[in-house]
Design an enzyme around this catalytic site. Structure first.
Site, PDB file in Angstrom:
ATOM      1  N   HIS A 278      -4.018   1.230  12.094  1.00 41.11           N
ATOM      2  CA  HIS A 278      -3.751   0.038  12.908  1.00 41.11           C
ATOM      3  C   HIS A 278      -5.088  -0.641  13.207  1.00 41.11           C
ATOM      4  O   HIS A 278      -5.982  -0.016  13.777  1.00 41.11           O
ATOM      5  CB  HIS A 278      -3.057   0.468  14.201  1.00 41.11           C
ATOM      6  CG  HIS A 278      -2.629  -0.661  15.085  1.00 41.11           C
ATOM      7  ND1 HIS A 278      -2.595  -1.967  14.667  1.00 41.11           N
ATOM      8  CD2 HIS A 278      -2.210  -0.672  16.382  1.00 41.11           C
ATOM      9  CE1 HIS A 278      -2.164  -2.724  15.668  1.00 41.11           C
ATOM     10  NE2 HIS A 278      -1.933  -1.965  16.715  1.00 41.11           N
TER      11      HIS A 278
ATOM     12  N   TYR B 159       0.607  -3.931  12.308  1.00 38.07           N
ATOM     13  CA  TYR B 159       0.480  -2.502  11.983  1.00 38.07           C
ATOM     14  C   TYR B 159       1.229  -1.623  12.969  1.00 38.07           C
ATOM     15  O   TYR B 159       1.800  -0.600  12.586  1.00 38.07           O
ATOM     16  CB  TYR B 159      -1.003  -2.105  11.877  1.00 38.07           C
ATOM     17  CG  TYR B 159      -1.627  -2.659  10.618  1.00 38.07           C
ATOM     18  CD1 TYR B 159      -1.847  -4.018  10.482  1.00 38.07           C
ATOM     19  CD2 TYR B 159      -1.958  -1.844   9.548  1.00 38.07           C
ATOM     20  CE1 TYR B 159      -2.385  -4.548   9.324  1.00 38.07           C
ATOM     21  CE2 TYR B 159      -2.508  -2.368   8.384  1.00 38.07           C
ATOM     22  CZ  TYR B 159      -2.717  -3.726   8.284  1.00 38.07           C
ATOM     23  OH  TYR B 159      -3.241  -4.248   7.136  1.00 38.07           O
TER      24      TYR B 159
ATOM     25  N   ASN C 193     -10.283  -2.939   2.340  1.00 39.57           N
ATOM     26  CA  ASN C 193      -9.919  -2.997   0.930  1.00 39.57           C
ATOM     27  C   ASN C 193     -11.168  -2.849   0.063  1.00 39.57           C
ATOM     28  O   ASN C 193     -12.286  -2.892   0.571  1.00 39.57           O
ATOM     29  CB  ASN C 193      -9.271  -4.349   0.602  1.00 39.57           C
ATOM     30  CG  ASN C 193      -7.785  -4.396   0.935  1.00 39.57           C
ATOM     31  OD1 ASN C 193      -7.162  -3.368   1.180  1.00 39.57           O
ATOM     32  ND2 ASN C 193      -7.226  -5.589   0.932  1.00 39.57           N
TER      33      ASN C 193
ATOM     34  N   HIS D 125       0.827  -1.222   0.000  1.00 37.86           N
ATOM     35  CA  HIS D 125       0.000   0.000   0.000  1.00 37.86           C
ATOM     36  C   HIS D 125       0.858   1.268   0.000  1.00 37.86           C
ATOM     37  O   HIS D 125       0.487   2.273   0.614  1.00 37.86           O
ATOM     38  CB  HIS D 125      -0.956   0.030   1.202  1.00 37.86           C
ATOM     39  CG  HIS D 125      -1.948  -1.096   1.223  1.00 37.86           C
ATOM     40  ND1 HIS D 125      -3.206  -0.989   0.676  1.00 37.86           N
ATOM     41  CD2 HIS D 125      -1.857  -2.354   1.717  1.00 37.86           C
ATOM     42  CE1 HIS D 125      -3.851  -2.136   0.850  1.00 37.86           C
ATOM     43  NE2 HIS D 125      -3.058  -2.977   1.459  1.00 37.86           N
TER      44      HIS D 125
HETATM   45 FE1  HDE Z   1      -2.460  -4.747   5.531  1.00 38.07          FE
HETATM   46  N1  HDE Z   1      -0.676  -3.901   6.020  1.00 38.07           N
HETATM   47  N2  HDE Z   1      -1.792  -6.540   6.198  1.00 38.07           N
HETATM   48  N3  HDE Z   1      -4.181  -5.668   4.907  1.00 38.07           N
HETATM   49  N4  HDE Z   1      -3.136  -3.029   4.820  1.00 38.07           N
HETATM   50  C1  HDE Z   1      -0.349  -2.627   5.841  1.00 38.07           C
HETATM   51  O1  HDE Z   1       0.687  -1.292   7.451  1.00 38.07           O
HETATM   52  C2  HDE Z   1      -0.684  -6.729   6.933  1.00 38.07           C
HETATM   53  C3  HDE Z   1      -4.512  -6.971   5.099  1.00 38.07           C
HETATM   54  C4  HDE Z   1      -4.381  -2.757   4.349  1.00 38.07           C
HETATM   55  O2  HDE Z   1      -3.358   3.478   3.862  1.00 38.07           O
HETATM   56  C5  HDE Z   1       0.950  -2.268   6.492  1.00 38.07           C
HETATM   57  O3  HDE Z   1       1.003   0.922   7.772  1.00 38.07           O
HETATM   58  C6  HDE Z   1      -0.588  -8.096   7.351  1.00 38.07           C
HETATM   59  C7  HDE Z   1      -5.908  -7.180   4.846  1.00 38.07           C
HETATM   60  C8  HDE Z   1      -4.484  -1.381   3.968  1.00 38.07           C
HETATM   61  O4  HDE Z   1      -1.764   3.364   5.367  1.00 38.07           O
HETATM   62  C9  HDE Z   1       1.398  -3.568   7.149  1.00 38.07           C
HETATM   63  C10 HDE Z   1      -1.685  -8.724   6.814  1.00 38.07           C
HETATM   64  C11 HDE Z   1      -6.400  -5.962   4.498  1.00 38.07           C
HETATM   65  C12 HDE Z   1      -3.239  -0.832   4.242  1.00 38.07           C
HETATM   66  C13 HDE Z   1       0.271  -4.501   6.786  1.00 38.07           C
HETATM   67  C14 HDE Z   1      -2.432  -7.735   6.109  1.00 38.07           C
HETATM   68  C15 HDE Z   1      -5.307  -5.033   4.533  1.00 38.07           C
HETATM   69  C16 HDE Z   1      -2.422  -1.885   4.784  1.00 38.07           C
HETATM   70  C17 HDE Z   1       1.966  -1.635   5.575  1.00 38.07           C
HETATM   71  C18 HDE Z   1      -2.040 -10.187   6.900  1.00 38.07           C
HETATM   72  C19 HDE Z   1      -7.826  -5.605   4.071  1.00 38.07           C
HETATM   73  C20 HDE Z   1      -2.784   0.582   3.978  1.00 38.07           C
HETATM   74  C21 HDE Z   1       2.088  -0.209   6.012  1.00 38.07           C
HETATM   75  C22 HDE Z   1      -2.241 -10.641   8.226  1.00 38.07           C
HETATM   76  C23 HDE Z   1      -8.803  -5.822   5.098  1.00 38.07           C
HETATM   77  C24 HDE Z   1      -3.129   1.491   5.108  1.00 38.07           C
HETATM   78  C25 HDE Z   1       1.225  -0.083   7.153  1.00 38.07           C
HETATM   79  C26 HDE Z   1      -2.711   2.906   4.747  1.00 38.07           C
HETATM   80  C27 HDE Z   1      -1.105  -1.712   5.210  1.00 38.07           C
HETATM   81  C28 HDE Z   1       0.242  -5.763   7.228  1.00 38.07           C
HETATM   82  C29 HDE Z   1      -3.630  -8.047   5.417  1.00 38.07           C
HETATM   83  C30 HDE Z   1      -5.486  -3.657   4.200  1.00 38.07           C
HETATM   84  C31 HDE Z   1       2.756  -4.110   6.722  1.00 38.07           C
HETATM   85  C32 HDE Z   1       0.531  -8.708   8.174  1.00 38.07           C
HETATM   86  C33 HDE Z   1      -6.681  -8.500   4.994  1.00 38.07           C
HETATM   87  C34 HDE Z   1      -5.690  -0.681   3.386  1.00 38.07           C
HETATM   88  O5  HDE Z   1       1.495  -3.445   8.541  1.00 38.07           O
END
Ligand code: HDE
Length: 702
Positions: free
Chosen positions: A339, A362, A148, A74
């Protein structure tokens, strides 16, 4: 009023920290005024630079440290401020969260939309999931709904996240391809990890190519839990439905937009808010009583599954409006820290293993991105609720704590800050017991029924797009065995799908399946079956050259504006276009800097000289022909019809002033101020349709 106070306090907070740049003398970071910043301090005019030039050294050092790590996923995003307001209080039966249940409350929000795979500078219009992350600055603290635009995710357990992300990111040897899933490692992973198949089906669908962030749905994805005042829990799925409906671009188009305007979605959001066309979404919830936890043929804790809307309706809760662009991209959109564990009383988690992993990830990721534990003090992250605790020091500490104590309990500071009290968050007392194991629940293991549900729910044109997407993506996969394995997986979803994909990628078509398609559908999954028809904010190019029918053009522009659309006059060059009749016109845009892929529809007005000039111009002809090929609404009146003929656009044209609509092409021989209302209505009707799919060509399908 109380709710205004909550909003004002967020705005006031931001005002207080907003740098005031106007009408100020240039200073160093220490506040010393600087006399000159065009030349470094040197010995003589051609001599070496001096170490004592503190301004030079400070400026360069700060510059050298400007970048922070981009988000691992993202990274590319766009954000805006706005507000959320519940319609009424019905949800109070299920949750104590006041921002969802008190219609008198307006809660300030910041929303960040994003793509997932590309890096910060990648193009907006790539085939990808879009992030839809909302931070609610509630009176009870910040609540983040980090969702999402797909309702399902690619994996079931967070421990697979690094594997999935490594597979979809550019390949490690050469960092190719950027922001694209069409490569070996992603499809290798998919072929070996069938839990990905449902989200992959969404990724191959038009959902992965949103026309606008303002025209896409959002989903919380996981099953969360609402908690009422009596401590009773209810399972909940969150949905965002865009007021303008859910609409997409098509594949041929997105690739061209990526070149013509890599900021297409970001610009669209920015422009709409600047123009006062504030985007809106309705928040809805699907509620499932805890007693129904096992009433479904899938597991509610499995984030690769939806609850079909036909099974559990989405009930409206309130409205989100985005109404203010950020002042500074870095300070706000880049530094915002979402978060999933930022919850407020009345909202709690479930044991979805993906959600549990996110609740760890997060916070961890912000520590590296934002350089320490005090990122919640950054203006965009600050809650409007007051913050009192004994957490101290650390990089970037902005607070000057004056208390004599920083521990609890204490007698010196009157035992402040003290835990508990009214409105304190208490965790839902879920009963859990079991052995420590590493094992996927059997209830998570049906990987094929829901992709089949999605596939069955598509209209023919949506299904064609999906087949074309699989063919494109797998066509880019260099290893034949990976292609074969993916087709083998598709066979379990639907035999016809597998056969159609196989036929395009040199893989023998399977002839039978051991898993016949269940034949069930969920019409709510189609973007075409039940779509919102609206011309509001749609961009229409009006091609014009000297000699244009100024009166007819003015009538068209006025009519479109009256409907809330955004017409733009595209001239052969910038500047004044001399009218053959009526008033001269100012070009809003020049043909060499624009492309039809940046518009929703095209119109060619009358004016024999204008039509003659456009008909001779290859760019103008291409513009009209391409819009036609992309199934967009096209209109022409009077001599403008000549341009359609020259561009070989449409077949049946009007022979009189009565408008003719043929395959989305709207024509009339009328011109000037007499342009018939029926013509204007028909054009608007075609634009509202989004595309005229009956006019498909193979190119469009691909
Ligand atoms: Fe994320 N995800 N994600 N994700 N995600 C990040 O956090 C993560 C997942 C989503 O505009 C990170 O600040 C793991 C699902 C959005 O700043 C990180 C897992 C969904 C955004 C991270 C998931 C998301 C992130 C990267 C599996 C939809 C952007 C930078 C367990 C429901 C937020 C940050 C923004 C961002 C980890 C799965 C949506 C790395 C470990 C499911 C919209 O922490």
């Amino acid at each position: 009023m109380a709710h205004d106070a909550a909003r004002d306090s967020k705005d006031e907070q931001l005002d207080a920290v907003r740098a005031v740049d106007d009408d100020q003398s240039l200073t160093t970071q220490q506040g010393v005024r600087v006399d000159h910043t065009d030349d470094a301090l040197t010995v003589g005019e051609r001599g070496p630079t001096l170490m004592e030039d503190f301004h030079f050294r400070e400026k360069i050092t700060h510059f050298d440290h400007e970048r922070i790590p981009e988000r691992v996923v993202h990274a590319r995003g766009a954000g805006a401020y706005g507000e959320f307001k519940p319609y009424d209080s019905w949800l109070a039966d299920y949750t104590t969260a006041g921002f969802l249940t008190d219609p008198g409350r307006t809660t300030p929000v910041f929303v960040r939309f994003s793509t997932v795979a590309g890096s910060r500078g990648s193009a907006d219009t790539v085939r990808d999931v879009r992030g839809f992350a909302v931070k609610f600055y509630t009176r009870e603290g910040n609540y983040d709904l980090v969702g999402n635009n797909f309702p399902v995710f690619f994996i079931q357990d967070g421990v697979k996240f690094p594997d999935f992300v490594h597979a979809v990111k550019p390949e490690p040897r050469n960092e190719i391809p950027q922001a694209a899933s069409a490569h070996d490692t992603l499809w290798d992973f998919v072929s070996l990890q069938p839990e990905t198949l449902h989200a992959i089906m969404w990724l191959m669908s038009d959902r992965a190519l949103p026309r606008s962030y303002r025209m896409m749905q959002g989903f919380g994805v996981h099953t969360f839990r609402l908690v009422d005042s009596g401590g009773r829990g209810t399972f909940v799925k969150f949905h965002w439905k865009p007021k303008l409906g859910t609409h997409s671009l098509i594949w041929d188009e997105v690739q061209k937009v990526a070149g013509a305007d890599p900021d297409f979605n970001r610009r669209d959001l920015w422009d709409a808010i600047e123009a006062g066309d504030y985007p809106e979404w309705e928040l809805g919830v699907q509620l499932v009583p805890e007693s129904d936890e096992f009433a479904f043929d899938f597991d509610l804790l499995d984030a690769t599954k939806i609850i079909p809307e036909e099974q559990v309706p989405v009930r409206p809760v309130g409205k989100l409006t985005l109404n203010r662009n950020p002042d500074n991209f870095f300070a706000e959109t880049e530094q915002i820290a979402f978060h999933t564990a930022n919850v407020v009383p009345g909202i709690d988690f479930t044991n979805d293993p993906l959600l549990q992993a996110r609740n760890f990830s997060y916070l961890d990721t912000q520590l590296i991105r934002l350089g320490g534990p005090n990122f919640a003090q950054l203006p965009v992250n600050r809650p409007v609720a007051e913050v009192h605790n004994d957490q101290r020091d650390g990089y970037g500490q902005h607070r000057v704590h004056t208390s004599e104590t920083s521990y609890n309990k204490n007698s010196i500071s009157g035992d402040r800050p003290r835990p508990g009290g009214e409105g304190a968050y208490t965790h839902y007392a879920e009963k859990v017991e079991g052995a420590k194991i590493r094992r996927r629940s059997e209830s998570f293991k049906d990987f094929y029924s829901q992709p089949a549900l999605f596939w069955n729910s598509m209209t023919d044109v949506e299904a064609e797009h999906i087949v074309a997407a699989y063919r494109f993506e797998l066509g880019k996969v260099t290893r034949h065995d990976i292609r074969v394995r993916v087709v083998e997986q598709l066979r379990h979803i639907d035999l016809d799908l597998a056969r159609r994909v196989a036929a395009g990628i040199g893989v023998p078509a399977p002839t039978e399946t051991d898993r016949p398609n269940h034949g069930q559908r969920s019409p709510a999954l189609s973007q075409i079956t039940d779509r919102v028809r609206d011309v509001a904010t749609r961009k229409i190019a009006i091609l014009a050259a000297d000699g244009v029918d100024g009166a007819g053009l003015a009538r068209l522009v006025e009519d479109l504006r009256g409907r809330g659309a955004v017409p733009e006059v595209v001239g052969l060059t910038d500047g004044t276009i001399r009218a053959g009749a009526g008033d001269d016109v100012q070009a809003d845009r020049a043909l060499p800097t624009m492309a039809s892929v940046l518009y929703d529809a095209v119109a060619v007005p009358c004016g024999p000289d204008s039509a003659e000039a456009l008909g001779r111009d290859g760019r103008a002809l291409h513009f009209v022909a391409e819009a036609y090929k992309h199934a967009k609404a096209v209109a022409a009146f009077g001599a403008g019809l000549k341009v359609l003929r020259a561009a070989r656009v449409g077949t049946a044209y009007a022979e009189g002033t009565d408008p003719v609509v043929d395959q989305g092409v709207v024509t009339t021989t009328a011109h000037g101020a007499e342009l018939p209302t029926a013509f204007l209505d028909s054009f608007a009707d075609q634009i509202a349709d989004h595309r005229c799919w009956t006019r498909r060509t193979d190119d469009v399908a691909a």
